[in-house]
Design a protein around this motif. Structure first.
Motif, PDB file in Angstrom:
ATOM      1  N   GLY A 134       0.832  -1.310  -0.106  1.00 52.00           N
ATOM      2  CA  GLY A 134       0.037  -0.211   0.144  1.00 52.00           C
ATOM      3  C   GLY A 134       0.682   1.178  -0.040  1.00 52.00           C
ATOM      4  N   LEU A 135       2.103   1.537   0.913  1.00 51.59           N
ATOM      5  CA  LEU A 135       2.809   2.560   0.965  1.00 51.59           C
ATOM      6  C   LEU A 135       3.562   2.599  -0.363  1.00 51.59           C
ATOM      7  CD1 LEU A 135       4.295   2.065   4.681  1.00 51.59           C
ATOM      8  CD2 LEU A 135       2.518   3.806   3.689  1.00 51.59           C
ATOM      9  N   GLY A 136       3.871   1.404  -0.884  1.00 50.82           N
ATOM     10  CA  GLY A 136       4.550   1.126  -2.150  1.00 50.82           C
ATOM     11  C   GLY A 136       3.711   2.145  -3.373  1.00 50.82           C
ATOM     12  N   ILE A 137       2.326   1.791  -3.277  1.00 48.29           N
ATOM     13  CA  ILE A 137       1.586   2.381  -4.580  1.00 48.29           C
ATOM     14  C   ILE A 137       1.221   3.843  -4.025  1.00 48.29           C
ATOM     15  CG2 ILE A 137      -0.886   2.305  -5.114  1.00 48.29           C
ATOM     16  CD1 ILE A 137      -0.889  -0.677  -4.837  1.00 48.29           C
ATOM     17  N   ASN A 138       1.263   4.284  -2.778  1.00 46.19           N
ATOM     18  CA  ASN A 138       1.470   5.566  -2.576  1.00 46.19           C
ATOM     19  C   ASN A 138       2.325   6.374  -2.965  1.00 46.19           C
ATOM     20  OD1 ASN A 138      -0.160   7.677  -0.851  1.00 46.19           O
ATOM     21  ND2 ASN A 138       1.836   7.730   0.268  1.00 46.19           N
ATOM     22  N   VAL A 195      16.571  11.265  10.038  1.00 49.73           N
ATOM     23  CA  VAL A 195      17.508  11.968   9.486  1.00 49.73           C
ATOM     24  C   VAL A 195      17.813  11.782   8.055  1.00 49.73           C
ATOM     25  CG1 VAL A 195      20.195  12.315   9.468  1.00 49.73           C
ATOM     26  CG2 VAL A 195      18.847  12.360  11.702  1.00 49.73           C
ATOM     27  N   ALA A 196      17.713  10.640   7.674  1.00 54.14           N
ATOM     28  CA  ALA A 196      17.952  10.193   6.281  1.00 54.14           C
ATOM     29  C   ALA A 196      16.595  10.702   5.794  1.00 54.14           C
ATOM     30  CB  ALA A 196      17.971   8.546   6.119  1.00 54.14           C
ATOM     31  N   ALA A 197      15.493  10.629   5.954  1.00 58.61           N
ATOM     32  CA  ALA A 197      14.369  11.243   5.395  1.00 58.61           C
ATOM     33  C   ALA A 197      14.286  12.641   4.915  1.00 58.61           C
ATOM     34  CB  ALA A 197      13.034  11.046   6.278  1.00 58.61           C
ATOM     35  N   PHE A 198      15.082  13.522   5.953  1.00 61.18           N
ATOM     36  CA  PHE A 198      15.142  14.952   5.712  1.00 61.18           C
ATOM     37  C   PHE A 198      16.133  15.069   4.567  1.00 61.18           C
ATOM     38  CE2 PHE A 198      18.022  18.462   6.637  1.00 61.18           C
ATOM     39  CZ  PHE A 198      17.259  19.368   6.670  1.00 61.18           C
ATOM     40  N   LEU A 199      17.173  14.399   4.833  1.00 62.92           N
ATOM     41  CA  LEU A 199      18.365  14.701   3.625  1.00 62.92           C
ATOM     42  C   LEU A 199      18.021  14.230   2.174  1.00 62.92           C
ATOM     43  CD1 LEU A 199      21.186  13.447   5.922  1.00 62.92           C
ATOM     44  CD2 LEU A 199      20.818  16.049   5.176  1.00 62.92           C
ATOM     45  N   THR A 256       9.665   4.224   0.397  1.00 55.84           N
ATOM     46  CA  THR A 256       8.963   3.078   1.048  1.00 55.84           C
ATOM     47  C   THR A 256       9.416   2.238   2.181  1.00 55.84           C
ATOM     48  OG1 THR A 256       7.656   2.758  -1.116  1.00 55.84           O
ATOM     49  CG2 THR A 256       7.417   0.967   0.599  1.00 55.84           C
ATOM     50  N   PRO A 257      10.593   1.644   2.090  1.00 54.91           N
ATOM     51  CA  PRO A 257      11.283   1.222   3.273  1.00 54.91           C
ATOM     52  C   PRO A 257      11.727   2.126   4.456  1.00 54.91           C
ATOM     53  CG  PRO A 257      12.912   1.403   1.324  1.00 54.91           C
ATOM     54  CD  PRO A 257      11.612   1.594   0.990  1.00 54.91           C
ATOM     55  N   ASN A 258      11.913   3.290   4.032  1.00 59.22           N
ATOM     56  CA  ASN A 258      12.302   4.280   5.286  1.00 59.22           C
ATOM     57  C   ASN A 258      10.975   4.523   6.080  1.00 59.22           C
ATOM     58  OD1 ASN A 258      14.568   5.700   6.314  1.00 59.22           O
ATOM     59  ND2 ASN A 258      12.858   7.293   6.179  1.00 59.22           N
ATOM     60  N   THR A 259       9.932   4.841   5.193  1.00 61.21           N
ATOM     61  CA  THR A 259       8.602   4.991   5.892  1.00 61.21           C
ATOM     62  C   THR A 259       8.120   3.678   6.644  1.00 61.21           C
ATOM     63  OG1 THR A 259       7.962   6.719   3.917  1.00 61.21           O
ATOM     64  CG2 THR A 259       6.201   5.884   5.392  1.00 61.21           C
ATOM     65  N   SER A 260       8.162   2.807   5.924  1.00 52.29           N
ATOM     66  CA  SER A 260       8.051   1.332   6.705  1.00 52.29           C
ATOM     67  C   SER A 260       8.177   1.068   7.830  1.00 52.29           C
ATOM     68  CB  SER A 260       7.869   0.452   5.684  1.00 52.29           C
ATOM     69  OG  SER A 260       7.231  -0.865   6.125  1.00 52.29           O
ATOM     70  N   ALA A 300       3.923  10.172  14.910  1.00 53.03           N
ATOM     71  CA  ALA A 300       5.353   9.783  14.427  1.00 53.03           C
ATOM     72  C   ALA A 300       5.346  10.083  12.792  1.00 53.03           C
ATOM     73  CB  ALA A 300       5.259   8.204  14.341  1.00 53.03           C
ATOM     74  N   ASN A 301       4.187  10.018  12.289  1.00 54.27           N
ATOM     75  CA  ASN A 301       4.115  10.601  10.722  1.00 54.27           C
ATOM     76  C   ASN A 301       4.267  11.913  10.557  1.00 54.27           C
ATOM     77  OD1 ASN A 301       3.681   9.686   7.758  1.00 54.27           O
ATOM     78  ND2 ASN A 301       1.977  11.048   8.212  1.00 54.27           N
ATOM     79  N   GLY A 302       3.645  12.838  11.718  1.00 56.54           N
ATOM     80  CA  GLY A 302       3.813  14.033  11.536  1.00 56.54           C
ATOM     81  C   GLY A 302       5.266  14.473  11.662  1.00 56.54           C
TER      82      GLY A 302
END
Length: 478
Positions: free
Chosen positions: A138-142, A273-277, A378-382, A396-398
């Motif tokens: 589902g996240l991958g499709i997102n 941190v990785a999401a930010f960068l 996707t893997p980072n969010t999951s 957490a998502n915020g």
């Protein structure tokens, strides 16, 4: 753990709802990156004001995302998602009739609030609806839908700006927003809130807004007003002084806006941190190259939108692969590999773009940047969402969304500052004049050097992101 209401059809219905919201909010970002010179020309905007057409939305969106992450846990995600989509749609209509640039900037702040409500609730709605075994799909499709929106965004923005006019860049949102509101109202189910008795962190909201505003003000205006300008110094001082105050307030608060305990475990801290960068590097590439093709290569808005398509084509191709691999391999490996691909793409762009260079090498570089970003997301969010208790998923998502947006807004301000810092005021304005700029060969060389230096800064951020992703450690429940 299976998600509540996880019937065979309901998760996919939720995905259809959130996909409409994602498409609208991300189209808004992509269209503006390309249409910026046309809007700036219409309002006779200076380089400083043109910056804030982008930065106003990004700044308010970033702060609101963190605020609404907490409110979603307190008040319910369905309700806030529908309110956000309604606000975004209404303001899109009003922006198109803005009488001057100042009204447009004010409405962009309101539009950012609506977009933040949509984005903040998208991932928690999906995480609640999908059972864990199919959540990665589902996240991958997102991510795939996000990539598609970013794919057509620059093209739509360039097409409307070059033909129907800049107003349609915003009015295009309205009919799809209405459809999304009705569909969400009929489809989404309400889940009981477990945080309804928690207090709202007013002090934290005020402090983070002023601190982040100060940082963006200093970065965006430093090259234009000078680094010793009182306005720039005040902005920098506000960020330096208020950031530790904000962190102290959040650490001692019983209901913090930013739950610093989410950073207590290395896996979560490094994922954030990785999401930010990742967002920091990818956002600047799209913006910089859309401006580069209009300014240096004298392309119109529509042609520039087509030229940067490889970034989102790469995301579109890699997103399904990322979703299928996420359940089989650790996030540390996949996320790091994705950032590595983006880094290779940036190296190609730094060394092979130029006023008279072939397009194919640049297209390959852009494709790798987009594919690497999709493989990362996707893997980072999951890895963040699947081991967080349901009642904490909103915040957490915020935090994740806020950091990604912060990466976008800091990237925009910093990259434009780097591009313009070595240029005379006349040449700084030419960056936003697009193909209307009258430039000599010497001017083109100076501008080209500025763009390369900005891309080099994005490469450095990507390399740091790879290191952060690699040291996150093994998966553990929280």
């Amino acid at each position: 753990m299976a998600a509540p209401h996880a019937s065979s059809r309901y998760p996919w219905l939720v995905l259809s709802v959130t996909s409409l919201g994602v498409i609208l909010t991300l189209l808004n970002v992509g269209t503006l990156n390309v249409a910026l010179p046309v809007i700036a020309k219409h309002f006779h905007a200076t380089a400083t004001t043109a910056n804030w057409i982008l930065l106003t939305y990004m700044l308010f969106n970033t702060v609101f995302i963190l605020i609404f992450g907490r409110l979603a846990d307190m008040l319910g995600r369905r309700r806030l998602y529908i309110v956000g989509l309604t606000l975004f749609t209404l303001v899109s209509l009003l922006i198109g009739i803005s009488p001057n640039i100042w009204v447009l900037l004010g409405l962009r702040a309101l539009q950012a609030a609506g977009g933040a409500l949509v984005i903040t609730n998208t991932t928690p709605l999906l995480t609640d609806a999908f059972p864990e075994r199919t959540l990665a799909k589902g996240l991958g499709i997102n991510v795939l839908v996000s990539s598609a929106a970013q794919l057509v965004g620059p093209v739509i923005g360039g097409l409307f700006a070059a033909t129907l006019g800049w107003r349609w860049v915003f009015w295009f949102n309205v009919p799809f927003g209405i459809i999304g509101i009705v569909w969400a109202a009929f489809t989404l189910r309400s889940l009981p809130s477990k945080g309804s008795n928690e207090r709202f962190d007013l002090a934290g909201n005020i402090l983070i807004f002023i601190a982040l505003s100060g940082a963006i003000l200093a970065l965006s205006e430093g090259s234009t007003l000078g680094w010793t300008s009182p306005l720039v110094l005040i902005g920098a001082l506000a960020f330096i002084v208020l950031t530790p105050v904000f962190l102290r307030v959040e650490w001692t608060s019983k209901s913090p806006l930013l739950d610093l305990r989410l950073f207590a475990k290395r896996r979560y801290a490094m994922a954030y941190v990785a999401a930010f960068l990742n967002a920091f590097a990818r956002t600047a590439v799209v913006l910089l190259l859309s401006l580069y093709y209009q300014t240096v290569n004298h392309a119109d808005a529509f042609t520039a939108g087509l030229a940067i398509l490889p970034v989102t084509v790469g995301m579109l191709v890699a997103a399904p692969l990322s979703g299928s691999l996420t359940g089989r391999y650790d996030a540390r490996l996949l996320s790091s590999l994705g950032l590595g691909l983006s880094g290779v793409g940036l190296v190609i762009l730094i060394f092979l773009i130029g006023p008279h260079s072939a397009y194919l090498p640049a297209a390959i570089g852009m494709f790798l940047v987009g594919a690497g970003s999709a493989l990362f997301l996707t893997p980072n969010t999951s890895s963040i969402m699947t081991t967080i208790a349901r009642e904490r998923r909103g915040i957490a998502n915020g935090v994740r969304s806020m950091l990604q947006n912060m990466g976008q807004v800091v990237s925009t301000a910093l990259s434009l500052m780097i591009v313009t810092s070595g240029l005379a005021p006349r040449l700084q304005a030419s960056i936003y004049a697009g193909n209307a700029a009258n430039l000599t060969d010497r001017d083109l060389q100076l501008i080209d050097n500025g763009f390369r230096l900005a891309l080099l800064a994005m490469l450095l951020a990507t390399c740091i992101g790879i290191c952060a992703s690699l040291v996150r450690g093994k998966k553990e429940a929280m």
